[in-house]
Design a protein around this motif. Structure first.
Motif, PDB file in Angstrom:
ATOM      1  N   ILE A 172       9.597 -12.000  15.578  1.00  0.00           N
ATOM      2  CA  ILE A 172       9.552 -11.073  16.703  1.00  0.00           C
ATOM      3  C   ILE A 172       9.227  -9.668  16.220  1.00  0.00           C
ATOM      4  N   LEU A 173       9.881  -9.258  15.140  1.00  0.00           N
ATOM      5  CA  LEU A 173       9.660  -7.943  14.549  1.00  0.00           C
ATOM      6  C   LEU A 173       9.058  -8.111  13.157  1.00  0.00           C
ATOM      7  N   PRO A 174       8.292  -7.132  12.680  1.00  0.00           N
ATOM      8  CA  PRO A 174       7.752  -7.233  11.318  1.00  0.00           C
ATOM      9  C   PRO A 174       8.884  -7.271  10.294  1.00  0.00           C
ATOM     10  N   GLU A 175       8.780  -8.225   9.359  1.00  0.00           N
ATOM     11  CA  GLU A 175       9.762  -8.337   8.285  1.00  0.00           C
ATOM     12  C   GLU A 175       9.134  -8.073   6.925  1.00  0.00           C
ATOM     13  N   TYR A 176       7.874  -8.469   6.783  1.00  0.00           N
ATOM     14  CA  TYR A 176       7.215  -8.344   5.479  1.00  0.00           C
ATOM     15  C   TYR A 176       5.744  -8.019   5.688  1.00  0.00           C
ATOM     16  N   LEU A 177       5.273  -7.045   4.941  1.00  0.00           N
ATOM     17  CA  LEU A 177       3.877  -6.647   4.972  1.00  0.00           C
ATOM     18  C   LEU A 177       3.389  -6.564   3.534  1.00  0.00           C
ATOM     19  N   ARG A 178       2.214  -7.132   3.274  1.00  0.00           N
ATOM     20  CA  ARG A 178       1.587  -7.053   1.954  1.00  0.00           C
ATOM     21  C   ARG A 178       0.120  -6.712   2.151  1.00  0.00           C
ATOM     22  N   ILE A 179      -0.321  -5.658   1.458  1.00  0.00           N
ATOM     23  CA  ILE A 179      -1.720  -5.248   1.502  1.00  0.00           C
ATOM     24  C   ILE A 179      -2.233  -5.250   0.069  1.00  0.00           C
ATOM     25  N   GLU A 180      -3.290  -6.012  -0.182  1.00  0.00           N
ATOM     26  CA  GLU A 180      -3.950  -6.016  -1.482  1.00  0.00           C
ATOM     27  C   GLU A 180      -5.296  -5.338  -1.285  1.00  0.00           C
ATOM     28  N   TYR A 181      -5.524  -4.278  -2.080  1.00  0.00           N
ATOM     29  CA  TYR A 181      -6.754  -3.515  -1.872  1.00  0.00           C
ATOM     30  C   TYR A 181      -7.266  -2.901  -3.171  1.00  0.00           C
ATOM     31  N   GLU A 182      -8.548  -2.512  -3.123  1.00  0.00           N
ATOM     32  CA  GLU A 182      -9.208  -1.795  -4.208  1.00  0.00           C
ATOM     33  C   GLU A 182      -9.431  -0.365  -3.729  1.00  0.00           C
ATOM     34  N   LEU A 183      -9.312   0.599  -4.641  1.00  0.00           N
ATOM     35  CA  LEU A 183      -9.570   1.987  -4.310  1.00  0.00           C
ATOM     36  C   LEU A 183     -10.849   2.427  -5.009  1.00  0.00           C
ATOM     37  N   TRP A 184     -11.748   3.086  -4.272  1.00  0.00           N
ATOM     38  CA  TRP A 184     -13.071   3.460  -4.774  1.00  0.00           C
ATOM     39  C   TRP A 184     -13.362   4.932  -4.538  1.00  0.00           C
ATOM     40  N   SER A 185     -14.048   5.543  -5.501  1.00  0.00           N
ATOM     41  CA  SER A 185     -14.635   6.870  -5.357  1.00  0.00           C
ATOM     42  C   SER A 185     -16.118   6.699  -5.634  1.00  0.00           C
ATOM     43  N   GLY A 186     -16.923   6.744  -4.589  1.00  0.00           N
ATOM     44  CA  GLY A 186     -18.352   6.455  -4.758  1.00  0.00           C
ATOM     45  C   GLY A 186     -18.513   5.019  -5.239  1.00  0.00           C
ATOM     46  N   LYS A 187     -19.171   4.856  -6.392  1.00  0.00           N
ATOM     47  CA  LYS A 187     -19.383   3.517  -6.950  1.00  0.00           C
ATOM     48  C   LYS A 187     -18.413   3.197  -8.084  1.00  0.00           C
ATOM     49  N   VAL A 188     -17.386   4.031  -8.256  1.00  0.00           N
ATOM     50  CA  VAL A 188     -16.407   3.842  -9.326  1.00  0.00           C
ATOM     51  C   VAL A 188     -15.111   3.287  -8.742  1.00  0.00           C
ATOM     52  N   GLN A 189     -14.689   2.129  -9.249  1.00  0.00           N
ATOM     53  CA  GLN A 189     -13.430   1.543  -8.800  1.00  0.00           C
ATOM     54  C   GLN A 189     -12.279   2.230  -9.518  1.00  0.00           C
ATOM     55  N   LEU A 190     -11.276   2.670  -8.745  1.00  0.00           N
ATOM     56  CA  LEU A 190     -10.126   3.394  -9.280  1.00  0.00           C
ATOM     57  C   LEU A 190      -8.889   2.518  -9.403  1.00  0.00           C
ATOM     58  N   GLY A 191      -9.057   1.212  -9.312  1.00  0.00           N
ATOM     59  CA  GLY A 191      -7.922   0.311  -9.511  1.00  0.00           C
ATOM     60  C   GLY A 191      -7.719  -0.640  -8.357  1.00  0.00           C
ATOM     61  N   ASN A 192      -6.881  -1.636  -8.628  1.00  0.00           N
ATOM     62  CA  ASN A 192      -6.462  -2.640  -7.649  1.00  0.00           C
ATOM     63  C   ASN A 192      -4.982  -2.407  -7.360  1.00  0.00           C
ATOM     64  N   TYR A 193      -4.622  -2.452  -6.090  1.00  0.00           N
ATOM     65  CA  TYR A 193      -3.267  -2.082  -5.689  1.00  0.00           C
ATOM     66  C   TYR A 193      -2.670  -3.118  -4.743  1.00  0.00           C
ATOM     67  N   ILE A 194      -1.341  -3.162  -4.757  1.00  0.00           N
ATOM     68  CA  ILE A 194      -0.585  -3.999  -3.827  1.00  0.00           C
ATOM     69  C   ILE A 194       0.499  -3.128  -3.208  1.00  0.00           C
ATOM     70  N   LEU A 195       0.499  -3.056  -1.895  1.00  0.00           N
ATOM     71  CA  LEU A 195       1.533  -2.352  -1.152  1.00  0.00           C
ATOM     72  C   LEU A 195       2.398  -3.400  -0.474  1.00  0.00           C
TER      73      LEU A 195
END
Length: 159
Positions: free
Chosen positions: A130-153
């Motif tokens: 009914i209510l949010p209990e768990y959220l997971r976001i897996e993402y890449e961070l980019w500046s132009g064409k340079v990847q600044l890492g892979n992250y998990i929130l």
């Protein structure tokens, strides 16, 4: 009128390829906007054992910051805003490049400097009956064409 719930919350951010691992344990207020959309307002606890005036001022500014998450199964927006100088807003949606915007405010509260990065959301998982209990976001961070890492929130809302 929206329904709200006060809950303990754990928010963590880690990088899978950089030495970044941070967790915030705090309380949050969950506002139910409709069946699948929620706002979660998190306050940052004041953990400071300030010794001098400069540290005390910094601790007060930090305590006034609020994290605000707009949560839905298809999109997450997270903002840090407050009386401090550093603010940001992240936009995540699975399979697209979203924006991560950062800015510094001057003493009058006006934007002094700002920059944008892109993030590519590989996975967004939202669980809860009914209510949010768990959220997971897996993402890449980019500046132009340079990847600044892979992250998990990760966000856990304890009911």
């Amino acid at each position: 009128m929206p329904i709200n719930h006060h809950r303990p919350v754990s928010l963590s951010l880690m990088s899978t390829d950089l030495a970044i691992d941070s967790t915030l344990e705090t309380s949050g207020t969950l506002y139910q906007k409709d069946r699948f959309r929620f706002d979660l307002l998190l306050s940052q606890p004041d953990n400071s054992q300030s010794v001098n005036e400069e540290e005390a001022t910094s601790a007060v500014e930090t305590a006034r910051h609020m994290l605000w998450l707009e949560i839905s199964p298809a999109r997450i927006i997270m903002s840090l805003q407050g009386n401090g100088k550093f603010c940001y807003r992240h936009f995540w949606e699975p399979g697209i490049y979203g924006l991560s915007r950062y800015w510094l405010n001057d003493n009058s509260g006006d934007i002094a400097n700002a920059f944008r990065l892109r993030n590519y959301t590989r996975r967004l998982q939202l669980d809860g009956d009914i209510l949010p209990e768990y959220l997971r976001i897996e993402y890449e961070l980019w500046s132009g064409k340079v990847q600044l890492g892979n992250y998990i929130l990760n966000l856990e809302v304890y009911h």
